[in-house]
Write a protein that holds these residues in place. Structure first.
Motif, PDB file in Angstrom:
ATOM      1  N   PRO A 222      10.022  26.421  24.925  1.00 19.34           N
ATOM      2  CA  PRO A 222       9.970  27.276  26.276  1.00 19.34           C
ATOM      3  C   PRO A 222       9.253  28.750  26.007  1.00 19.34           C
ATOM      4  CG  PRO A 222      12.262  26.798  25.404  1.00 19.34           C
ATOM      5  CD  PRO A 222      11.695  26.178  24.378  1.00 19.34           C
ATOM      6  N   GLY A 223       9.769  29.320  24.313  1.00 20.96           N
ATOM      7  CA  GLY A 223       9.760  30.898  24.019  1.00 20.96           C
ATOM      8  C   GLY A 223       8.350  30.907  23.709  1.00 20.96           C
ATOM      9  N   ASP A 224       8.085  31.946  24.411  1.00 19.91           N
ATOM     10  CA  ASP A 224       6.930  32.474  23.994  1.00 19.91           C
ATOM     11  C   ASP A 224       6.156  33.687  23.069  1.00 19.91           C
ATOM     12  OD1 ASP A 224       4.049  33.894  24.690  1.00 19.91           O
ATOM     13  OD2 ASP A 224       4.666  35.125  26.711  1.00 19.91           O
ATOM     14  N   GLY A 237      11.313  50.676  16.879  1.00 18.70           N
ATOM     15  CA  GLY A 237      11.514  51.719  17.827  1.00 18.70           C
ATOM     16  C   GLY A 237      12.352  52.745  17.792  1.00 18.70           C
ATOM     17  N   GLU A 238      13.861  52.072  17.889  1.00 14.56           N
ATOM     18  CA  GLU A 238      15.287  52.449  18.174  1.00 14.56           C
ATOM     19  C   GLU A 238      15.387  53.087  17.029  1.00 14.56           C
ATOM     20  OE1 GLU A 238      17.515  48.120  19.871  1.00 14.56           O
ATOM     21  OE2 GLU A 238      15.773  47.748  21.052  1.00 14.56           O
ATOM     22  N   GLU A 239      16.540  54.332  17.817  1.00 14.90           N
ATOM     23  CA  GLU A 239      17.341  54.785  16.714  1.00 14.90           C
ATOM     24  C   GLU A 239      17.900  54.295  16.206  1.00 14.90           C
ATOM     25  OE1 GLU A 239      19.958  59.251  16.856  1.00 14.90           O
ATOM     26  OE2 GLU A 239      18.813  57.992  18.838  1.00 14.90           O
ATOM     27  N   ASN A 240      18.554  52.742  16.385  1.00 16.06           N
ATOM     28  CA  ASN A 240      19.422  51.881  15.283  1.00 16.06           C
ATOM     29  C   ASN A 240      19.514  51.190  16.140  1.00 16.06           C
ATOM     30  OD1 ASN A 240      21.899  54.302  14.716  1.00 16.06           O
ATOM     31  ND2 ASN A 240      22.504  54.616  17.701  1.00 16.06           N
ATOM     32  N   PRO A 241      18.842  50.102  15.995  1.00 14.79           N
ATOM     33  CA  PRO A 241      18.524  48.767  16.282  1.00 14.79           C
ATOM     34  C   PRO A 241      19.574  47.854  15.084  1.00 14.79           C
ATOM     35  CG  PRO A 241      17.398  49.984  14.248  1.00 14.79           C
ATOM     36  CD  PRO A 241      17.849  50.744  14.447  1.00 14.79           C
ATOM     37  N   PRO A 242      19.374  47.168  16.144  1.00 14.74           N
ATOM     38  CA  PRO A 242      20.445  45.404  15.892  1.00 14.74           C
ATOM     39  C   PRO A 242      19.751  44.450  14.326  1.00 14.74           C
ATOM     40  CG  PRO A 242      17.961  44.943  17.351  1.00 14.74           C
ATOM     41  CD  PRO A 242      18.025  46.188  16.902  1.00 14.74           C
ATOM     42  N   LEU A 243      21.348  45.242  14.051  1.00 13.07           N
ATOM     43  CA  LEU A 243      21.458  43.919  12.783  1.00 13.07           C
ATOM     44  C   LEU A 243      21.283  42.182  13.147  1.00 13.07           C
ATOM     45  CD1 LEU A 243      21.626  42.833  10.216  1.00 13.07           C
ATOM     46  CD2 LEU A 243      24.432  43.141  10.021  1.00 13.07           C
ATOM     47  N   TYR A 244      21.064  42.514  13.858  1.00 15.73           N
ATOM     48  CA  TYR A 244      21.418  40.598  14.721  1.00 15.73           C
ATOM     49  C   TYR A 244      20.219  40.835  15.672  1.00 15.73           C
ATOM     50  CZ  TYR A 244      25.218  39.949  11.659  1.00 15.73           C
ATOM     51  OH  TYR A 244      26.810  39.184  10.927  1.00 15.73           O
ATOM     52  N   LEU A 245      19.350  40.223  15.743  1.00 15.44           N
ATOM     53  CA  LEU A 245      18.292  39.950  17.077  1.00 15.44           C
ATOM     54  C   LEU A 245      18.332  38.674  17.675  1.00 15.44           C
ATOM     55  CD1 LEU A 245      17.097  41.208  19.048  1.00 15.44           C
ATOM     56  CD2 LEU A 245      14.612  41.372  17.441  1.00 15.44           C
ATOM     57  N   LEU A 246      19.034  37.903  18.305  1.00 12.31           N
ATOM     58  CA  LEU A 246      18.349  36.362  18.786  1.00 12.31           C
ATOM     59  C   LEU A 246      17.168  36.952  19.958  1.00 12.31           C
ATOM     60  CD1 LEU A 246      21.956  35.954  19.765  1.00 12.31           C
ATOM     61  CD2 LEU A 246      21.208  35.387  17.806  1.00 12.31           C
ATOM     62  N   LEU A 247      16.031  35.455  19.562  1.00  9.58           N
ATOM     63  CA  LEU A 247      15.696  35.491  20.790  1.00  9.58           C
ATOM     64  C   LEU A 247      15.353  33.994  21.258  1.00  9.58           C
ATOM     65  CD1 LEU A 247      12.818  36.851  18.467  1.00  9.58           C
ATOM     66  CD2 LEU A 247      13.523  38.475  20.601  1.00  9.58           C
ATOM     67  N   GLY A 248      15.531  34.361  22.171  1.00  7.41           N
ATOM     68  CA  GLY A 248      15.446  32.604  23.027  1.00  7.41           C
ATOM     69  C   GLY A 248      16.439  32.214  24.070  1.00  7.41           C
ATOM     70  N   SER A 249      16.487  32.113  24.639  1.00  7.89           N
ATOM     71  CA  SER A 249      17.864  31.966  25.691  1.00  7.89           C
ATOM     72  C   SER A 249      18.515  30.302  25.050  1.00  7.89           C
ATOM     73  CB  SER A 249      17.708  30.885  27.200  1.00  7.89           C
ATOM     74  OG  SER A 249      16.521  31.978  27.811  1.00  7.89           O
ATOM     75  N   ASP A 250      17.634  30.099  24.132  1.00  4.61           N
ATOM     76  CA  ASP A 250      18.220  28.430  23.456  1.00  4.61           C
ATOM     77  C   ASP A 250      19.169  29.486  22.244  1.00  4.61           C
ATOM     78  OD1 ASP A 250      15.780  29.208  22.580  1.00  4.61           O
ATOM     79  OD2 ASP A 250      15.533  27.037  22.084  1.00  4.61           O
ATOM     80  N   ALA A 251      18.223  29.849  21.741  1.00  4.05           N
ATOM     81  CA  ALA A 251      19.243  31.242  20.635  1.00  4.05           C
ATOM     82  C   ALA A 251      21.030  31.691  20.872  1.00  4.05           C
ATOM     83  CB  ALA A 251      18.442  31.401  20.009  1.00  4.05           C
ATOM     84  N   TYR A 252      20.741  32.607  22.227  1.00  3.75           N
ATOM     85  CA  TYR A 252      21.583  32.461  22.236  1.00  3.75           C
ATOM     86  C   TYR A 252      22.772  32.059  22.611  1.00  3.75           C
ATOM     87  CZ  TYR A 252      24.694  36.490  24.658  1.00  3.75           C
ATOM     88  OH  TYR A 252      25.446  37.192  25.148  1.00  3.75           O
TER      89      TYR A 252
END
Length: 280
Positions: A222-224, A237-252
């Motif tokens: 499902p993921g693009d 580009g974020e000033e305070n980027p996350p340590l964890y980044l979940l990508l995809g509804s299945d991952a979340y």
């Protein structure tokens, strides 16, 4: 996209997330250093990118090869601002089925290759007092599934080392993000990116069934990957980027389910956990 032009070092750049990242960054005018085991394949995949692109053939399991690549990147563009440790491959089979060689080869690329890059780039980032290291793990590195124990172990390692690395390098102005994607429509489930145990054991029927479910998903994930690449770029580009980044509804969903299970398991044995001190 960015306040100023950055130099990005991306491993495993000839296909999948890596290739999507390279293309989007070049369109944005960024400096891109891309590595692959096959330089011809990498150059053909990217096309005619111009002077902002430096393709390199690198063996991530060889520390000298990695060091030469990092040196070349720094010499060419004067900095190394973002490292994306994207190179890796899947490996399926129970622990009993996978040989020592198959298992160690997986860790050499998925874990030690990542460590080699970090080790060689950190002196530059310390000197700059800036940088962002992005390690591409997997949702399997947060919650594994049947039939993929060694892959899960390798990606759990990437998650764990990223967590501690973030603390270790914060004082130098270096940021760390570990990305845990779910199922994306890349070549990950193809033969070129996936190893299955050469000596399967008949009794592991559930493992075979688990493999079949994933292999049958190839081309239907499902993921693009273009959206994933953009999300990763935006994080930088974020000033305070996350340590964890979940990508995809299945991952979340899988991660939140794991979090819920862990909380219940921990609380179930809270009294026992707290009873380990010496008696007064």
């Amino acid at each position: 996209m960015m306040e100023s032009k950055k130099t990005w070092l991306i491993t495993g750049a000839s296909k999948g997330f890596g290739l999507c990242l390279v293309r989007q960054l070049l369109i944005a005018g960024e400096h891109v250093v891309a590595t692959s085991r096959n330089l011809t394949e990498l150059i053909a995949a990217v096309g005619n990118p111009g002077e902002n692109f430096l393709p390199l053939q690198v063996d991530l399991t060889n520390e000298d090869s990695v060091a030469a690549a990092v040196t070349a990147a720094h010499h060419q563009f004067g900095s190394v601002d973002v490292v994306i440790n994207n190179a890796g491959y899947g490996i399926g089979g129970s622990i009993e089925e996978l040989t020592d060689r198959e298992t160690r080869d997986s860790f050499d690329v998925n874990v030690f290759g990542t460590i080699n890059v970090i080790r060689k780039v950190m002196p530059i980032m310390r000197a700059q007092q800036s940088g962002h290291i992005i390690n591409i793990a997997s949702i399997a590195g947060i919650t594994g599934v049947s039939g993929w124990a060694v892959y899960a172990a390798a990606k759990f390692s990437v998650v764990g080392l990223s967590e501690v690395l973030a603390d270790d390098v914060r004082a130098f102005g270096v940021k760390v993000t570990v990305v845990a994607p779910g199922a994306f429509r890349t070549s990950f489930l193809s033969k070129e990116s996936l190893v299955i145990a050469e000596n399967p054991i008949n009794e592991y029927r559930e493992v075979r069934e688990a493999h079949a479910r994933y292999l049958n998903m190839n081309g239907q994930q499902p993921g693009d990957p273009e959206k994933a690449a953009k999300a990763i770029i935006d994080v930088v580009g974020e000033e305070n980027p996350p340590l964890y980044l979940l990508l995809g509804s299945d991952a979340y969903d899988r991660a939140m389910s794991k979090l819920d299970r862990m909380e219940k398991e921990f609380k179930l044995n809270e009294e026992l956990s707290r009873s380990m001190a010496y008696s007064a």
